[in-house]
Design a protein around this motif. Structure first.
Motif, PDB file in Angstrom:
ATOM      1  N   PRO A 120      -4.596  19.953 -22.246  1.00  0.00           N
ATOM      2  CA  PRO A 120      -3.246  20.474 -22.526  1.00  0.00           C
ATOM      3  C   PRO A 120      -2.283  19.373 -22.934  1.00  0.00           C
ATOM      4  N   PHE A 139       0.133  19.580 -26.306  1.00  0.00           N
ATOM      5  CA  PHE A 139       1.583  19.445 -26.315  1.00  0.00           C
ATOM      6  C   PHE A 139       2.016  18.247 -27.130  1.00  0.00           C
ATOM      7  N   LEU A 166      10.826  17.985 -25.583  1.00  0.00           N
ATOM      8  CA  LEU A 166      10.359  18.796 -24.458  1.00  0.00           C
ATOM      9  C   LEU A 166       8.844  18.949 -24.496  1.00  0.00           C
ATOM     10  N   LEU A 190       6.351  17.670 -21.728  1.00  0.00           N
ATOM     11  CA  LEU A 190       5.410  18.544 -21.044  1.00  0.00           C
ATOM     12  C   LEU A 190       3.994  18.010 -21.167  1.00  0.00           C
ATOM     13  N   LEU A 230       3.778  15.397 -18.560  1.00  0.00           N
ATOM     14  CA  LEU A 230       3.733  15.983 -17.227  1.00  0.00           C
ATOM     15  C   LEU A 230       2.388  16.665 -16.973  1.00  0.00           C
ATOM     16  N   SER A 231       1.846  17.351 -18.002  1.00  0.00           N
ATOM     17  CA  SER A 231       0.535  17.965 -17.796  1.00  0.00           C
ATOM     18  C   SER A 231      -0.513  16.913 -17.558  1.00  0.00           C
ATOM     19  N   ILE A 238       0.134  15.718 -13.899  1.00  0.00           N
ATOM     20  CA  ILE A 238      -0.076  16.723 -12.858  1.00  0.00           C
ATOM     21  C   ILE A 238      -1.473  17.320 -12.932  1.00  0.00           C
ATOM     22  N   LEU A 239      -1.900  17.665 -14.132  1.00  0.00           N
ATOM     23  CA  LEU A 239      -3.115  18.461 -14.216  1.00  0.00           C
ATOM     24  C   LEU A 239      -4.367  17.662 -14.501  1.00  0.00           C
ATOM     25  N   ALA A 276      -0.714  25.187 -18.195  1.00  0.00           N
ATOM     26  CA  ALA A 276       0.311  24.340 -18.823  1.00  0.00           C
ATOM     27  C   ALA A 276       1.126  25.144 -19.824  1.00  0.00           C
ATOM     28  N   LEU A 323       3.694  27.184 -18.132  1.00  0.00           N
ATOM     29  CA  LEU A 323       4.873  26.380 -17.815  1.00  0.00           C
ATOM     30  C   LEU A 323       5.776  26.263 -19.033  1.00  0.00           C
ATOM     31  N   PHE A 324       5.141  26.079 -20.205  1.00  0.00           N
ATOM     32  CA  PHE A 324       5.934  25.987 -21.427  1.00  0.00           C
ATOM     33  C   PHE A 324       6.704  27.281 -21.669  1.00  0.00           C
ATOM     34  N   PHE A 351       9.836  27.396 -19.745  1.00  0.00           N
ATOM     35  CA  PHE A 351      10.905  26.628 -20.368  1.00  0.00           C
ATOM     36  C   PHE A 351      11.542  27.422 -21.505  1.00  0.00           C
ATOM     37  N   ARG A 377      25.712  23.665 -22.098  1.00  0.00           N
ATOM     38  CA  ARG A 377      25.083  22.418 -21.645  1.00  0.00           C
ATOM     39  C   ARG A 377      23.549  22.531 -21.630  1.00  0.00           C
ATOM     40  N   THR A 388      17.927  21.527 -19.420  1.00  0.00           N
ATOM     41  CA  THR A 388      16.561  21.041 -19.624  1.00  0.00           C
ATOM     42  C   THR A 388      16.233  19.928 -18.662  1.00  0.00           C
ATOM     43  N   VAL A 437      13.193  19.831 -15.951  1.00  0.00           N
ATOM     44  CA  VAL A 437      12.167  18.782 -15.865  1.00  0.00           C
ATOM     45  C   VAL A 437      12.162  18.172 -14.467  1.00  0.00           C
ATOM     46  N   VAL A 459      10.261  20.297 -12.192  1.00  0.00           N
ATOM     47  CA  VAL A 459       8.812  20.162 -12.352  1.00  0.00           C
ATOM     48  C   VAL A 459       8.314  18.943 -11.581  1.00  0.00           C
ATOM     49  N   ILE A 460       9.055  17.814 -11.767  1.00  0.00           N
ATOM     50  CA  ILE A 460       8.617  16.597 -11.081  1.00  0.00           C
ATOM     51  C   ILE A 460       8.711  16.791  -9.567  1.00  0.00           C
ATOM     52  N   TYR A 508       5.875  18.837  -8.323  1.00  0.00           N
ATOM     53  CA  TYR A 508       4.664  18.020  -8.319  1.00  0.00           C
ATOM     54  C   TYR A 508       4.633  17.162  -7.068  1.00  0.00           C
ATOM     55  N   TRP A 509       5.775  16.559  -6.751  1.00  0.00           N
ATOM     56  CA  TRP A 509       5.830  15.695  -5.579  1.00  0.00           C
ATOM     57  C   TRP A 509       5.573  16.497  -4.303  1.00  0.00           C
ATOM     58  N   VAL A 546       2.146  23.506 -10.767  1.00  0.00           N
ATOM     59  CA  VAL A 546       2.683  24.173 -11.955  1.00  0.00           C
ATOM     60  C   VAL A 546       3.302  25.508 -11.573  1.00  0.00           C
ATOM     61  N   VAL A 596       4.893  10.124  -8.990  1.00  0.00           N
ATOM     62  CA  VAL A 596       6.298  10.294  -9.370  1.00  0.00           C
ATOM     63  C   VAL A 596       6.743   9.136 -10.252  1.00  0.00           C
TER      64      VAL A 596
END
Lengths: 317, 228, 669
Positions: free
Chosen positions: A176, A180, A301, A305, A308-309, A312-313, B18, B21-22, B25, B100, B105, B109, B112-113, B116-117, B136, C427
């Motif tokens: 992925p 992206f 973006l 992504l 991030l993928s 994360i993935l 993934a 997730l897109f 957004f 804004r 955005t 993001v 998302v981070i 993940y954490w 995700v 992170v």
């Protein structure tokens, strides 16, 4: 550097500069066919360049020596940048001296001189083109770098030949992050090469031109060099997308047979990409200038992504 | 274990997650209502695709039914109902510009981070690999909630709520191999009923305050502050 | 042998002080300033450069004790690789100022400004900066630091007849002292753990994490304020334009680097511990400074103010590199930390060179056209060709374009940021690429900024009469610019050679050199491994020249197809006038529209009494309203309350005396 490597480098240099107008002509031809016209022949850009080369060159009274030097700088910087992207084979010495960040730097050098040339004559068109061009490139840089980062994090290298070889060694994989990054890079490529929907390469209306505004004062051989440089830039991005993200068919050594099949694969891939570009140019309309940040934010973006993928993935449990 | 060593089905699963997730957004940022409904339909389709793949790779047969149900409901029925609703409320060409967008955005993001954490401790346990998708799906839930905060239009709020539900479903499927079928059916029909009620509600709201902007719901207070 | 470096450094300090002393005599003979004081200044710079090169080459430490200072606290002097590197930075820019100065100060000889002040404080400024780099104990360091701030204050207030300059100088002095106090407190923390003010004692101290963080925070605030990090940067765009241009070059090019030196010495050498939280803080502040600096620079139309904001941006980039180095070192990846550290040092050197070059260019324009507003300039490339071409080199270098030096340090920085996949923390693995993308945005915006500067100032047509009549500048000014331009090109085309020269610095401070990066010899830069990333600057430059030469030979020499001069395209209407060109404000308008939230913009179109509409555009720094004004209000309020103590009544004062006496007696009992 031995003789084969040097010959390969020279071969790649001359292939790029020889085939770039063909790619531009192909895109124009497909676009014409899609719009129900016959269109000019695919060899028309060659004739255009020749015509410009033999025509008289006019320089404005207010132009400085930089105006006359800029086409040469722009052309050679773009040519050098293009030659670092693998086209037929990954066994290139040029890929060693310049990685993808250096390519971006060389393109930025070309753009710097192009915009200065636009501002040199002291007309409103040039200033307008220069201002818009720097605006778009400023917003496109982070997206491009993010896409590069995603690639580099996966392949652990910014050297384009290494990335291509890594991709080939992996086999067919559905990452992925690459999907992206590819989408983000395609959007950035459209912005940087000045195609619809960001900029119309065939317009001369004041409100709509960006690249054309900067080269408006050029004529003769100077204009030929600038146009050729723009075609080389399109080929650079095409080769980058084709060979880095879809690397099947590229040669990995330097035997004559391998090179021939690599060239055939490159031609096929670039042809398909060109046709896709022509289709999107026919289907979309040019955006107004202040919609372009939205476009480039989408590119950023997507690239983000992708990153991030990857983190994360794809990095495993 | 790295990506290359996973079997194709599981790679495809990660790719679909993934893309889901897109789509969340896209839902967040999309200005035109009809396009947002289509994005929501795609999200539902992707979630049901992930469910099918989990069913195929783990052999849990009841997940096929879940996938079919999700697809029918989330990708076909509910978007159709929302489409019909927006046509009757004359919101076909409605486009609400986002104030804004850059900040929104960046907030998404950051969410998302953050998710993940949060999910990292789970990921260190050696269970089904699909733990990665938990992060995700948590992000999809949080972004759906962010959408409800950021958007003013009532139908867009419904979309946010529904996408939260999508995220929860994805989390359940990937982490535990789906919920028991009875609970699945119950939840699905609850959502359907909620949709019908929303539709009726919207007509009433519009008749009361002549607009579907949820910020104006405070007009319904008894005090005399109607000097808008 | 070990004392050659120290002797050369002492000679440099002495020459600077002599240059300062000689300037006192300019009261009677103004010519002395450009005939004696400036050349001595340049010689001092050369001596400092020599001292630095010796220190880098020998890669060992030379210390000495001076018979100055207090009897029980003598001043210690130390010349190691880090001091040597910064001595090189100071020396090379000062030598260039020594070349440029004589031509520039000639313009002051017939004016009303005080020449002894100019020459005297310039010499003192250089001497104090050299002493800061050489200091080996906190006492000597702070004394030299104070001297540096004070002498530069007098230089900023040089044209004190303009009220804005007085305000700028006052603000500069105020902030320099606040910063100095923070640094002193930081030294205090370390000294209390190390039992003594000498740096050697502080090196051995092992403060616990809490106190070490306090020391880090204090030193970051203090040195950051002097270096110009956001939000403590507000003095920079006021003070740098107020000073004469060769002093602005020194301040922007050198003094900010001395602040960076202070931070590196304090943190990497004296504290010596690395924690990721500190790294994230430095990275975040550096990133914000870089982005805010370049955006504010884009909005300026005063050339020197623009260059000052651009310095804020580059300092931000240096601190981004330092933050990355701290992060890698805290995670145990010493090699990568070294690459990031080397990128920071190289960028410091590069910035000194190209910022000095650009300020020289601004000074040249000021000298010959008496103009500093970009919107009045234009067409200067044809009037002042040497200045124009040298400034082009400066603009190319600061925009980080190959084959110049700015590109090399940015490339190294990106390469070290790309190695983030080796870190364990997921992170961090997302945050660092995002900050690298912000850095890419900064670089692209900087290029836009300097296209604006060069295009509006040097190209096009002149927008005002006095600029149309600008004359070329004296040879000494051209020589100073030329020296820096050649160095910019050299450091860009032979980075491996120069990085090899500064290899001793990370070796001594971090214990590890740049062996992998330089493993390819003088031709290649290969951080990590050759197949991971490689850049051959000489080959790229050579190929570029060959390809351009090929194009010129094939196409440019056709004498049959001569170029013809004609008018520019005017759409068939009247010929374009200079007023139809884009101004600096117009150039930056798209960017202003997109990033508008960061500034405080007031724009209005008013109808005046005579019927002509007037457009007003006011762009100011948001940190004024967010940070400085509230702090000023709090301080004022507190001061007003404390002033109630001074009621003027004798009996109240006696009452205070009584109360204090009672309190002391009670404590003593």
């Amino acid at each position: 550097m031995n003789l084969t490597a040097l010959t390969l480098a020279l071969l790649q240099l001359s292939l790029y500069v020889a085939l770039a107008p063909l790619l531009a002509g192909w895109v124009r031809k497909v676009k014409a066919r899609l719009q129900n016209r016959r269109g000019a022949s695919v060899l028309q850009p060659y004739r255009d360049i020749y015509k410009l080369l033999v025509k008289e060159t006019l320089v404005a009274h207010t132009a400085s020596p930089l105006f006359r030097a800029a086409p040469y700088v722009v052309f050679s910087a773009t040519w050098l940048a293009t030659s670092a992207v693998p086209l037929v084979s990954t066994g290139l010495p040029a890929a060693m001296i310049a990685d993808v960040i250096v390519v971006a730097g060389l393109l930025a050098l070309a753009r710097f001189f192009l915009t200065l040339a636009g501002m040199d004559v002291g007309t409103a068109f040039g200033g307008m083109g220069a201002s818009r061009e720097m605006f778009i490139s400023a917003l496109a840089e982070p997206a491009m770098l993010m896409a590069v980062f995603t690639l580099a994090m996966t392949a652990h290298s910014t050297n384009m030949a290494s990335v291509v070889e890594y991709q080939l060694a992996e086999g067919t994989i559905l990452r992925p992050s690459f999907l992206f990054a590819l989408s983000g890079l395609i959007l950035v490529a459209i912005a940087e090469t000045g195609r619809i929907p960001v900029d119309n390469p065939a317009t001369h209306l004041e409100l709509t031109m960006i690249h054309e505004a900067m080269i408006l004062e050029y004529s003769g051989r100077h204009l030929a060099l600038m146009e050729w440089a723009a075609q080389l830039k399109l080929m650079l991005y095409g080769a980058l997308i084709a060979n880095v993200f879809l690397p099947w068919g590229i040669a990995q050594g330097s035997g004559a047979g391998e090179l021939a099949s690599g060239l055939a694969a490159a031609v096929v891939k670039l042809g398909l990409l060109g046709a896709a570009l022509a289709a999107s140019e026919t289907a979309l309309a040019k955006m107004r200038l202040f919609r372009i940040p939205d476009f480039l934010n989408l590119a950023l973006l997507l690239a983000l992504l992708g990153l991030l993928s990857y983190v994360i993935l794809e990095v495993g449990a | 274990m790295s990506f290359e060593s996973l079997p194709v089905l599981e790679q495809l699963m990660l790719a679909m997650a993934a893309m889901a997730l897109f789509t969340s957004f896209v839902l967040l940022e999309q200005e035109r209502l009809v396009a947002a409904i289509h994005a929501f339909a795609w999200q539902g389709a992707l979630v049901s695709a992930v469910t099918t793949l989990v069913a195929a790779s783990s052999g849990l047969r009841h997940l096929y039914f879940s996938a079919l149900l999700t697809f029918a409901l989330k990708a076909l029925l509910i978007p159709w109902m929302l489409h019909r609703l927006s046509r009757r409320l004359e919101l076909d060409r409605y486009a609400e510009p986002l104030r804004r967008p850059a900040l929104v955005t960046m907030a998404a993001v950051a969410l998302v981070i953050f998710s993940y954490w949060l999910a990292l401790p789970i990921m260190h346990e050696n269970l089904i690999f699909t733990r990665n998708i938990v992060a995700v799906s948590l992000a999809v839930v949080l972004i759906g909630l962010l959408m409800m905060v950021v958007r003013q239009q009532a139908v867009a709020q419904v979309l946010g709520f529904m996408s939260m539900e999508n995220g929860l479903f994805l989390a359940a499927v990937s982490a535990t191999g789906g919920m028991p079928l009875l609970i699945e059916l119950g939840v699905a029909f609850d959502v359907l009923v909620a949709m019908v009620l929303f539709g009726i509600f919207f007509f009433h709201i519009r008749e009361s305050i002549d607009s579907l902007d949820v910020d104006r719901l405070n007009r319904l207070t008894e005090t005399e502050e109607d000097t808008r | 042998m070990t004392h050659t470096g120290l002797n050369a450094a002492a000679l440099a300090v002495a020459l600077a002080l002599v240059s300062s002393f000689v300037s006192l005599f300019t009261v009677w003979s103004p010519r002395l300033l450009r005939v004696a004081a400036m050349p001595l200044f340049g010689l001092a710079g050369l001596a400092a450069l020599a001292a630095g090169l010796v220190a880098l080459a020998q890669a060992d430490v030379a210390t000495a004790e001076l018979p100055l200072g207090l009897p029980w606290l003598p001043w210690r002097v130390r010349l190691d690789a880090l001091s040597g590197f910064f001595l090189c930075v100071i020396g090379v820019v000062s030598a260039a100022v020594g070349l440029y100065g004589p031509g520039y100060v000639r313009g002051f000889e017939s004016g009303r400004d005080s020449l002894p002040a100019l020459g005297g404080f310039t010499g003192l400024f250089l001497a104090s900066m050299l002493m800061v780099t050489l200091a080996d104990d906190a006492f000597f360091f702070m004394v030299s630091w104070e001297m540096m701030s004070l002498s530069s204050y007098f230089l900023v207030a040089f044209h004190h007849d303009i009220a804005a300059n007085r305000r700028a100088a006052f603000m500069y002095l105020l902030m320099a002292h606040i910063g100095g106090m923070a640094i002193l407190l930081g030294f205090g923390v370390l000294a209390s753990f190390g039992d003594g003010l000498a740096f050697d004692a502080m090196r051995g101290a092992e403060p616990p994490f809490g106190w070490a963080s306090a020391a880090f925070a204090l030193s970051f605030i203090g040195f950051g304020m002097k270096a110009g990090l956001v939000p403590l940067h507000a003095w920079l765009p006021e003070a740098h334009p107020a000073a004469p241009s060769h002093i602005s070059a020194l301040m922007s090019g050198v003094m900010l680097k001395v602040a960076v030196y202070g931070f590196i010495r304090f943190f990497f050498d004296l504290i010596g511990q690395f924690h990721w939280q500190w790294g994230v803080a430095v990275l975040a502040v550096g990133g914000v400074s870089a982005l805010a600096g370049v955006l504010y620079a884009l909005m300026q139309h005063d050339l020197k103010r623009l260059l000052a904001y651009s310095s804020v941006e580059n300092i931000g980039v240096i601190f981004i590199a330092l933050g990355l180095a701290i992060l890698f070192l805290s995670a145990g990846h010493a090699t990568l930390g070294t690459v990031a550290f080397a990128a920071a040092l190289y960028h410091a050197l590069n910035h000194a060179l190209f910022k000095g070059l650009l300020f020289f260019g601004a000074g040249a324009i000021l000298h010959s056209a008496h103009e500093s507003n970009l919107d009045q300039m234009g067409g200067l490339l044809r009037r002042m060709p040497w200045t124009g071409y040298f400034s082009l080199v400066g603009c190319l270098s600061i925009s980080a374009l190959p084959p110049f030096n700015g590109f090399v340090s940015e490339w190294l920085l990106f390469q070290s940021a790309l190695q983030v996949w080796r870190l364990d923390s997921g992170v961090l693995r997302t945050l660092i690429p995002i900050s690298a993308a912000a850095l890419a945005l900064t670089g692209a915006l900087a290029a836009a900024c300097f296209v604006k500067v060069y295009g509006v100032a040097f190209l096009g047509q002149a927008r005002s009469r006095h600029v149309r009549r600008a004359r070329p500048v004296p040879y000494s000014m051209r020589a100073g610019q030329g020296m820096l331009a050649v160095l910019c090109l050299a450091l860009g085309v032979f980075p491996a050679t120069f990085l090899g020269l500064i290899n001793a610095v990370p070796q001594q401070i971090l214990g590890r050199g740049l062996n992998q990066t330089l493993a390819g010899g003088w031709l290649w830069l290969t951080p990590v491994r050759p197949d991971v990333a490689s850049y051959s600057a000489p080959l790229v430059a050579l190929t570029l020249i060959m390809l351009a030469g090929l194009a010129v030979w094939l196409l440019g020499r056709r004498s049959v197809f001569r170029t013809r001069r004609c008018d520019a395209w005017d759409c068939g209407f009247a010929p374009p006038t200079p007023r139809m060109q884009y101004t600096a404000t117009a150039f930056a308008q798209p960017i202003r529209r997109v990033f508008g939230l960061l500034f405080h913009i007031e724009e209005s179109v008013e109808n005046q009494d005579d019927g002509k509409p007037r457009h007003r555009l006011d762009i100011s720094d948001r940190t004024w309203g967010l940070l400085y004004l509230p702090v000023a209000r709090v301080v004022e309020g507190a001061a007003r309350r404390i002033s109630y103590l001074q009621s003027g009544n004798v009996r109240v004062y006696l009452g205070w005396t009584l109360v204090t006496l009672l309190a002391l007696l009670w404590i003593v009992s």
